[in-house]
Design an enzyme around this catalytic site. Structure first.
Site, PDB file in Angstrom:
ATOM      1  N   HIS A 274      30.273 -61.004 -61.819  1.00  0.00           N
ATOM      2  CA  HIS A 274      29.312 -62.106 -61.757  1.00  0.00           C
ATOM      3  C   HIS A 274      29.832 -63.396 -62.392  1.00  0.00           C
ATOM      4  CE1 HIS A 274      24.674 -62.788 -61.463  1.00  0.00           C
ATOM      5  NE2 HIS A 274      25.355 -63.811 -61.038  1.00  0.00           N
TER       6      HIS A 274
ATOM      7  N   ARG B 264       9.682 -68.241 -44.347  1.00  0.00           N
ATOM      8  CA  ARG B 264      10.835 -69.113 -44.617  1.00  0.00           C
ATOM      9  C   ARG B 264      12.155 -68.368 -44.415  1.00  0.00           C
ATOM     10  NH1 ARG B 264       9.674 -73.982 -46.505  1.00  0.00           N
ATOM     11  NH2 ARG B 264       7.610 -74.382 -47.387  1.00  0.00           N
TER      12      ARG B 264
ATOM     13  N   TYR C 285      19.407 -59.944 -62.290  1.00  0.00           N
ATOM     14  CA  TYR C 285      18.222 -60.496 -61.650  1.00  0.00           C
ATOM     15  C   TYR C 285      16.983 -59.694 -62.075  1.00  0.00           C
ATOM     16  CZ  TYR C 285      21.481 -62.945 -58.534  1.00  0.00           C
ATOM     17  OH  TYR C 285      22.484 -63.726 -58.034  1.00  0.00           O
TER      18      TYR C 285
ATOM     19  N   GLN D  13      11.569 -66.190 -51.206  1.00  0.00           N
ATOM     20  CA  GLN D  13      10.831 -64.938 -51.273  1.00  0.00           C
ATOM     21  C   GLN D  13       9.565 -65.035 -50.423  1.00  0.00           C
ATOM     22  OE1 GLN D  13      12.358 -62.234 -53.178  1.00  0.00           O
ATOM     23  NE2 GLN D  13      13.899 -63.821 -52.840  1.00  0.00           N
TER      24      GLN D  13
ATOM     25  N   GLN E  81      31.881 -66.441 -54.672  1.00  0.00           N
ATOM     26  CA  GLN E  81      30.512 -66.957 -54.594  1.00  0.00           C
ATOM     27  C   GLN E  81      30.337 -68.153 -55.540  1.00  0.00           C
ATOM     28  OE1 GLN E  81      25.992 -65.314 -55.344  1.00  0.00           O
ATOM     29  NE2 GLN E  81      27.472 -63.898 -54.478  1.00  0.00           N
TER      30      GLN E  81
ATOM     31  N   TRP F 128      17.589 -63.299 -56.378  1.00  0.00           N
ATOM     32  CA  TRP F 128      17.538 -63.681 -57.788  1.00  0.00           C
ATOM     33  C   TRP F 128      16.113 -63.991 -58.243  1.00  0.00           C
ATOM     34  CZ3 TRP F 128      20.306 -66.838 -54.299  1.00  0.00           C
ATOM     35  CH2 TRP F 128      19.736 -68.078 -53.989  1.00  0.00           C
TER      36      TRP F 128
END
Length: 280
Positions: free
Chosen positions: A113, A250, A41, A246, A165, A11
């Site tokens: 969604h 990580r 997104y 991103q 989700q 996202w």
């Protein structure tokens, strides 16, 4: 269709294709196979609507071997400024557009969604069925749906809704109470948790829940992020947290979540600290 116990979400994906390719490989190196995106997104980024799908699609087009290594999930139905459209005609067009942007012939998991209140679930079910029968979609799921909304859609589907989700973290525990997780366990529906770090607030050691997570992580040689992901994963619904970072390092470090163990006392302490309410 089997997937990894962690997912990577896009996202916040923006920028150059080469940088995105680095992130894709970082996720795969970490053993993450479920990649979750959506046509919306990128809408609030320079790339615009469909931007994240287009970037991922460019990565997949440049390296043909990648597509077979991932379970590709995307979503449709949010249509700024409307804001929602799950009509049959719209979903058919939206899916085709996602396929073009992603440079793929089939989407492994196509999710509605958000609920469109002006489309009957029977129409949504018919549209999803046609996408599966046409070979454009392998499986279907929902995002941000209540148990009743999922149930109404499933009532008209002859194929299973394989995933739901919700937003879930120690800061957003509603799925524990509203039936989302109970329904998922009863119907063997996979749960993909978005915003598992509470928008980053759980990495703040001054937050009561953040402090407990940092302490729990330190006991196993990892950070609060890993502890927060593991807190979600220990639930018997076998929830799959969607890692939204991103940053390649990580993303790889997300697997530290597998190192953390929980007692009931510690798990419930984080829940109470996150919700700000003591359990009876």
């Amino acid at each position: 269709m089997s997937v990894s116990p962690l997912a990577w979400g896009m996202w916040r994906m923006t920028g150059e294709v080469a940088a995105a390719a680095t992130l894709v490989h970082a996720a795969l190196d970490a053993g993450i196979t479920l990649f979750d995106t959506a046509d919306i997104y990128g809408f609030d980024a320079p790339e615009g609507f469909g931007g994240a799908e287009a970037i991922l699609g460019a990565v997949l087009a440049a390296d043909k071997g990648l597509r077979g290594r991932i379970v590709l999930a995307t979503k449709g139905g949010i249509t700024p400024p409307v804001p929602y459209d799950s009509s049959a005609d719209y979903l058919a067009a939206a899916c085709d557009a996602s396929l073009r942007r992603l440079h793929t012939d089939v989407i492994d998991l196509y999710q509605i969604h958000r609920r469109d209140f002006l489309t009957h679930p029977q129409e949504v079910a018919a549209a999803l069925t046609r996408l599966v029968e046409a070979g454009k979609v392998r499986t279907v799921g929902v995002s941000n749906h209540s148990p009743a909304e999922l149930g109404a859609l499933q009532r008209f589907l002859n194929l299973p809704i394989v995933s739901t989700q919700p937003e879930f973290s120690p800061l957003r525990v509603a799925p524990l109470y509203d039936g989302t997780l109970d329904q998922a366990m009863a119907a063997n529906v996979a749960v993909l948790a978005w915003s598992p770090l509470g928008g980053g607030r759980l990495t703040d050691a001054t937050h009561p829940a953040g402090a407990l997570l940092a302490e729990q992580g330190a006991a196993y040689g990892v950070d609060a992020v890993a502890a927060a992901l593991s807190w979600i994963m220990v639930h018997p619904a076998r929830i799959i947290p969607i890692v939204g970072s991103q940053n390649a390092g990580r993303i790889r470090a997300a697997t530290d979540a597998f190192k953390v163990e929980w007692t009931r006392e510690r798990w419930y302490a984080v829940m109470q600290a996150g919700s700000g309410e003591r359990l009876p």
